[in-house]
Write a protein that holds these residues in place. Structure first.
Motif, short mmCIF file in Angstrom:
data_model
loop_
_atom_site.label_atom_id
_atom_site.label_comp_id
_atom_site.label_asym_id
_atom_site.label_seq_id
_atom_site.Cartn_x
_atom_site.Cartn_y
_atom_site.Cartn_z
N TRP A 40 0.84 -1.20 0.00
CA TRP A 40 0.00 0.00 0.00
C TRP A 40 0.87 1.26 0.00
CZ3 TRP A 40 0.21 3.59 3.98
CH2 TRP A 40 -0.61 4.71 3.76
N ARG A 63 0.98 4.16 -2.74
CA ARG A 63 0.49 5.48 -2.34
C ARG A 63 1.54 6.54 -2.70
NH1 ARG A 63 -4.35 7.92 0.43
NH2 ARG A 63 -3.63 10.04 0.46
N GLY A 116 -13.76 6.49 -7.11
CA GLY A 116 -13.82 7.86 -7.61
C GLY A 116 -15.11 8.27 -8.25
N ALA A 149 -13.49 2.41 6.31
CA ALA A 149 -13.30 0.96 6.21
C ALA A 149 -13.02 0.42 7.62
CB ALA A 149 -12.12 0.68 5.30
N ARG A 208 -11.53 -1.10 10.89
CA ARG A 208 -10.15 -1.26 11.37
C ARG A 208 -10.11 -2.36 12.44
NH1 ARG A 208 -10.10 2.66 7.70
NH2 ARG A 208 -8.40 4.16 7.81
N PRO A 257 -15.08 13.77 6.26
CA PRO A 257 -15.76 13.01 5.20
C PRO A 257 -14.78 12.31 4.26
CG PRO A 257 -15.88 15.36 4.75
CD PRO A 257 -15.30 15.22 6.12
N PHE A 258 -13.54 12.79 4.21
CA PHE A 258 -12.55 12.16 3.35
C PHE A 258 -11.55 11.32 4.16
CE2 PHE A 258 -14.17 15.70 0.87
CZ PHE A 258 -14.39 15.10 -0.36
N HIS A 282 -4.46 6.99 5.38
CA HIS A 282 -5.38 6.49 4.35
C HIS A 282 -6.35 7.56 3.86
CE1 HIS A 282 -4.35 2.28 4.00
NE2 HIS A 282 -4.25 2.21 5.31
N CYS A 285 -8.41 10.12 1.83
CA CYS A 285 -8.79 10.00 0.41
C CYS A 285 -7.77 10.67 -0.51
CB CYS A 285 -10.15 10.65 0.22
SG CYS A 285 -10.71 10.59 -1.48
C1 HEM Z 1 -17.15 13.08 -2.40
C2 HEM Z 1 -16.31 12.18 -2.85
C3 HEM Z 1 -15.45 11.27 -2.02
C4 HEM Z 1 -15.54 10.95 -0.70
C5 HEM Z 1 -16.55 11.45 0.33
C6 HEM Z 1 -14.45 10.04 -0.40
C7 HEM Z 1 -14.20 9.52 0.84
C8 HEM Z 1 -13.12 8.71 1.13
C9 HEM Z 1 -12.79 8.25 2.46
C10 HEM Z 1 -13.57 8.54 3.72
C11 HEM Z 1 -11.65 7.52 2.36
C12 HEM Z 1 -10.87 6.90 3.52
C13 HEM Z 1 -11.36 5.51 3.82
C14 HEM Z 1 -10.71 4.93 5.07
O1 HEM Z 1 -9.78 5.50 5.67
O2 HEM Z 1 -11.15 3.86 5.46
C15 HEM Z 1 -11.28 7.48 0.96
C16 HEM Z 1 -10.20 6.80 0.47
C17 HEM Z 1 -9.90 6.73 -0.87
N1 HEM Z 1 -10.48 7.45 -1.89
FE1 HEM Z 1 -12.04 8.72 -1.72
N2 HEM Z 1 -13.73 9.83 -1.55
C18 HEM Z 1 -14.30 10.57 -2.55
C19 HEM Z 1 -13.85 10.67 -3.86
C20 HEM Z 1 -12.76 10.02 -4.38
C21 HEM Z 1 -12.24 10.19 -5.70
C22 HEM Z 1 -12.81 11.15 -6.76
C23 HEM Z 1 -11.18 9.31 -5.83
C24 HEM Z 1 -10.27 9.08 -7.00
C25 HEM Z 1 -10.36 9.61 -8.19
C26 HEM Z 1 -11.03 8.63 -4.57
C27 HEM Z 1 -10.10 7.65 -4.31
C28 HEM Z 1 -9.86 7.13 -3.06
C29 HEM Z 1 -8.83 6.13 -2.80
C30 HEM Z 1 -7.91 5.49 -3.83
C31 HEM Z 1 -8.85 5.88 -1.43
C32 HEM Z 1 -7.94 4.94 -0.64
C33 HEM Z 1 -6.77 5.75 -0.13
C34 HEM Z 1 -5.77 4.94 0.69
O3 HEM Z 1 -6.17 4.09 1.48
O4 HEM Z 1 -4.57 5.23 0.54
N3 HEM Z 1 -11.99 9.09 -3.71
N4 HEM Z 1 -12.18 8.23 0.24
#
Ligand code: HEM
Length: 464
Positions: free
Chosen positions: A109, A113, A275, A342, A344, A403-404, A409, A411
């Motif tokens: 990972w 990343r 995404g 996700a 934990r 929210p992200f 990890h 987003c």
């Molecule tokens: C409103 C839109 C979005 C929301 C609310 C969102 C939310 C999240 C959240 C909460 C996580 C963390 C999950 C965790 O820690 O368990 C995450 C991870 C991730 N998101 Fe988003 N996301 C959004 C849009 C996107 C977009 C547009 C992309 C890519 C083009 C994306 C790609 C990813 C990826 C690859 C991860 C995993 C990151 C990692 O673990 O290193 N997301 N997202």
């Protein structure tokens, strides 16, 4: 591994062995409630047992729910190395996304990343602005063909546009058409993952049931088509401004090694999946909130008209759409696309809020509730974009609103998603008046993202 912010702090030697509060008995028979009405059920647990709850599902397995910002900070930031993503989540997700960022942990990972991060930097986003704009404008042109007052399902439209945008931004191909085999294979494969995550006694994949065979077929199509795209790109050096070009060029600093076809395949599938559905669900609920709050809608339209003055949003004008952004922030607070992060799992015994957390404890970090915690949010169910005025934001714990996600990890697509969502909101409300169709059933489908179960019907009028 990334640094555990408190790795040098020893865990208390003399532990309190009191476990977090739990409702009586085992909840195996309550599982359908947890799966089908998670918001109502977890909300009830929160009210009855407090911010940290232990749901004993069956002997030997409990699900811990963390809702307080301090607990969220403990698990995903300060002690994130003690709480990797749980195997029971990684395995079914990995069936579709392999070792992609969302479904992996540890060294692989971290390597990916690091390789992928630069593709999502703000300066790269400028290249993707044009892709988003042309997709939104073509959606608006399609809508403009409809008679005034036409009714559309704006939730389905948001899924279509976000899938189109992410596939164009990723590899310059539009897979959003219903007849597109890649789009279809995606839908089938993801339905299967939702099913696996929600069905603890699902038949193992090697059993040739109709469902398993349909999944295998879809996954083979996905892999074949995406691999073809990757391989044809390796052979064709024409420079392109999409994410795949950046991922193909990414190299480790020390070794100069890039990503293999297999790694790229997993990451491409991950990015399409992560995404689009999240952004689509967020936008669907944002339109619903705007439809039920005409005053907020009027403010947003007024800002869009003043800032854009009839022009499309450019990369430079976007940051000026501050009210539009606050609307989005507030919509993400009230209607996030997921109940939590996700799951934990605790790598070692720990202590949170004075409670003993045994090694192996599986956590649902339920950010849906964190972002309406009454200690941090006044009148939490009220839709009020001004909660995100800068002076309000600085008063709150950062972990009351994630929210992200947070920690390592977080987003990777956050800035991309925000740019895309603001552009869609601004362009559409600049060109159309949108009204919710009254008396329609509005319900959350909680199977994976919290999308609207019956869609969201709106009537649209062109603005002249
Ligand atoms: C409103 C839109 C979005 C929301 C609310 C969102 C939310 C999240 C959240 C909460 C996580 C963390 C999950 C965790 O820690 O368990 C995450 C991870 C991730 N998101 Fe988003 N996301 C959004 C849009 C996107 C977009 C547009 C992309 C890519 C083009 C994306 C790609 C990813 C990826 C690859 C991860 C995993 C990151 C990692 O673990 O290193 N997301 N997202």
């Amino acid at each position: 591994m990334p640094e555990d912010r408190a790795s040098s702090v020893p865990v208390a030697v003399k532990r309190n062995h009191t476990l977090p509060p739990a409702p009586p008995g085992y909840l195996l028979f309550q599982l359908p409630k947890l799966q089908h009405q998670p918001i109502a059920y977890l909300g009830q647990m929160w009210r009855e047992h407090g911010d940290l709850v232990r749901l004993r599902i069956m002997p030997g397995f409990a699900l811990f729910i963390a809702m307080h910002p301090d607990h969220v900070e403990h698990i995903v930031s300060i002690h994130q190395n003690r709480y990797p993503k749980a195997d029971f989540f990684l395995k079914p997700m990995g069936l579709v996304q392999g070792q992609g960022l969302f479904s992996s942990e540890g060294e692989s990972w971290l390597r990916n990343r690091r390789l992928m991060q630069p593709a999502f930097h703000q300066k790269q986003l400028a290249n993707l602005h044009a892709v988003i704009l042309s997709a939104v404008q073509s959606l608006a042109a399609e809508w403009a063909e409809k008679p005034d007052g036409a009714v559309i399902d704006i939730a389905a439209e948001m899924t279509r546009i976000t899938l189109k945008i992410v596939s164009l931004a990723l590899f310059s191909v539009d897979i959003s058409d219903d007849s597109d085999r890649l789009g279809q294979a995606f839908r089938t494969a993801l339905e299967y993952v939702y099913y696996r995550l929600n069905t603890p006694l699902a038949l193992p994949l090697w059993i040739p049931s109709a469902r398993n065979r349909s999944f295998r077929g879809a996954k083979q199509t996905l892999d074949r088509v995406v691999l073809e795209i990757i391989q044809s790109r390796r052979q064709d050096p024409t420079p392109r401004h999409d994410l795949l070009s950046m991922l193909l060029a990414a190299q480790e600093e020390e070794t100069g090694e890039g990503m293999s076809d297999r790694q790229l395949l997993d990451e491409v599938i991950t990015l399409i999946n992560a995404g689009h559905e999240t952004t689509a669900t967020t936008l669907a609920w944002t339109w619903h909130l705007l439809g039920t709050h005409p005053d907020v809608m009027a403010n947003l339209v007024s800002e869009v008209q003043t800032v854009l003055n009839g022009n499309p949003p450019t990369f430079e004008t976007l940051p000026k759409l501050q009210y539009t952004r606050r609307v989005l922030d507030e919509a993400l607070r009230l209607c996030p696309p997921g109940i939590g992060l996700a799951p934990r799992a605790a790598l070692e015994d720990d202590e949170i809020q004075g409670y003993f957390i045994p090694k192996g404890a599986v956590f649902n970090v339920a950010t849906y509730f964190t972002s309406r915690h009454p200690e941090f949010w006044n009148d939490p169910e009220r839709f009020d974009p001004d909660r995100f005025l800068p002076e309000q934001v600085t008063k709150r714990s950062k972990f009351a609103y994630i929210p992200f996600g947070a920690g390592s990890h977080t987003c990777i697509g956050k800035n991309f998603a925000l740019m895309e969502a603001v552009m869609i909101l601004a362009t559409i409300s600049q060109q159309f008046r949108i009204e919710l169709v009254p008396n329609q059933p509005i319900e959350i489908d909680p199977r994976f993202t919290l999308r609207p179960k019956y869609g969201i019907k709106v009537a649209i009028w062109k603005r002249y």
